[in-house]
Write an enzyme that holds these catalytic residues in place. Structure first.
Site, PDB file in Angstrom:
ATOM      1  N   SER A  51      -0.718   1.991   6.861  1.00 29.75           N
ATOM      2  CA  SER A  51      -0.785   2.574   8.309  1.00 29.75           C
ATOM      3  C   SER A  51       0.315   2.730   8.734  1.00 29.75           C
ATOM      4  CB  SER A  51      -1.783   1.649   9.110  1.00 29.75           C
ATOM      5  OG  SER A  51      -1.254   0.413   9.108  1.00 29.75           O
TER       6      SER A  51
ATOM      7  N   HIS B  88       6.517  -2.667   3.336  1.00 30.05           N
ATOM      8  CA  HIS B  88       6.032  -3.959   3.440  1.00 30.05           C
ATOM      9  C   HIS B  88       5.235  -4.511   2.321  1.00 30.05           C
ATOM     10  CE1 HIS B  88       3.405  -1.533   5.613  1.00 30.05           C
ATOM     11  NE2 HIS B  88       2.599  -2.367   5.414  1.00 30.05           N
TER      12      HIS B  88
ATOM     13  N   ASN C 235       0.780  -0.985  -0.107  1.00 26.57           N
ATOM     14  CA  ASN C 235       0.060  -0.063   0.001  1.00 26.57           C
ATOM     15  C   ASN C 235       0.840   1.237  -0.051  1.00 26.57           C
ATOM     16  OD1 ASN C 235      -2.397  -1.708  -0.017  1.00 26.57           O
ATOM     17  ND2 ASN C 235      -2.204  -1.799   2.459  1.00 26.57           N
TER      18      ASN C 235
HETATM   19  P1  AMP Z   1      -0.532  -1.385   6.104  1.00 26.66           P
HETATM   20  O1  AMP Z   1      -1.785  -0.858   6.702  1.00 26.66           O
HETATM   21  O2  AMP Z   1      -0.327  -1.660   4.617  1.00 26.66           O
HETATM   22  O3  AMP Z   1       0.493  -0.172   6.394  1.00 26.66           O
HETATM   23  O4  AMP Z   1       0.037  -2.446   6.912  1.00 26.66           O
HETATM   24  C1  AMP Z   1       0.473  -2.551   8.172  1.00 26.66           C
HETATM   25  C2  AMP Z   1       0.209  -3.767   8.766  1.00 26.66           C
HETATM   26  O5  AMP Z   1       1.017  -4.052   9.982  1.00 26.66           O
HETATM   27  C3  AMP Z   1      -1.052  -4.163   9.088  1.00 26.66           C
HETATM   28  O6  AMP Z   1      -1.673  -5.058   8.408  1.00 26.66           O
HETATM   29  C4  AMP Z   1      -1.054  -4.417  10.626  1.00 26.66           C
HETATM   30  O7  AMP Z   1      -1.909  -5.359  11.138  1.00 26.66           O
HETATM   31  C5  AMP Z   1       0.257  -4.777  10.921  1.00 26.66           C
HETATM   32  N1  AMP Z   1       1.026  -4.587  12.248  1.00 26.66           N
HETATM   33  C6  AMP Z   1       0.941  -3.410  12.887  1.00 26.66           C
HETATM   34  N2  AMP Z   1       1.678  -3.758  14.084  1.00 26.66           N
HETATM   35  C7  AMP Z   1       2.235  -4.766  13.906  1.00 26.66           C
HETATM   36  C8  AMP Z   1       2.959  -5.567  14.610  1.00 26.66           C
HETATM   37  N3  AMP Z   1       3.440  -5.154  15.885  1.00 26.66           N
HETATM   38  N4  AMP Z   1       3.287  -6.879  14.356  1.00 26.66           N
HETATM   39  C9  AMP Z   1       2.811  -7.407  13.551  1.00 26.66           C
HETATM   40  N5  AMP Z   1       1.973  -6.673  12.413  1.00 26.66           N
HETATM   41  C10 AMP Z   1       1.670  -5.606  12.812  1.00 26.66           C
END
Ligand code: AMP
Length: 113
Positions: free
Chosen positions: A94, A99, A86
């Protein structure tokens, strides 16, 4: 020096994660809020904030993320999967450290919501 991103802290083992892969260039761990039965994030150690900020010098690194995602999918016995990155809040980003989402284990609609 700017503060570490959440994913740098995970890569540096300052925060826990369910790690599935690590090498010199990237780590991969299970998403804390899985959106599919398998939901793994493949993250470069380099804290590139968003896909828009990927420089030409990062091309090999970003390609490596796809190679690792493919290897993990093979290890987990997943022939079908979706890879998503994203860019920006409006697209669902977010965490501002790029990633690759590896999602598998259920049917996926197209176009995505
Ligand atoms: P995005 O919304 O594309 O930025 O993806 C961020 C992702 O990180 C989301 O799917 C969250 O659920 C995940 N996320 C946030 N904090 C953690 C964490 N501490 N460990 C594993 N995944 C996480």
């Amino acid at each position: 020096m700017s503060e570490k991103t959440l994913f740098q802290k995970i890569a540096d083992k300052e925060l826990p994660s369910d790690l599935v892969h690590e090498d010199e260039q990237c780590i991969a761990f299970r998403d804390i809020h899985p959106a599919a039965p398998t939901h793994i994030l493949v993250v470069p150690r380099k804290p590139i904030p968003r896909p828009d900020a990927i420089d030409p010098e990062d091309e090999a690194l970003v390609g490596h993320l796809f190679t690792v995602a493919r290897q993990i999918a093979a290890q987990e016995g997943l022939p079908d999967y979706r890879l998503v990155m994203n860019n920006g809040e409006g697209a669902g980003q977010s965490v501002f450290h790029i990633h690759l989402h590896l999602l598998a284990g259920r049917a996926f609609a197209w176009p995505p919501g």
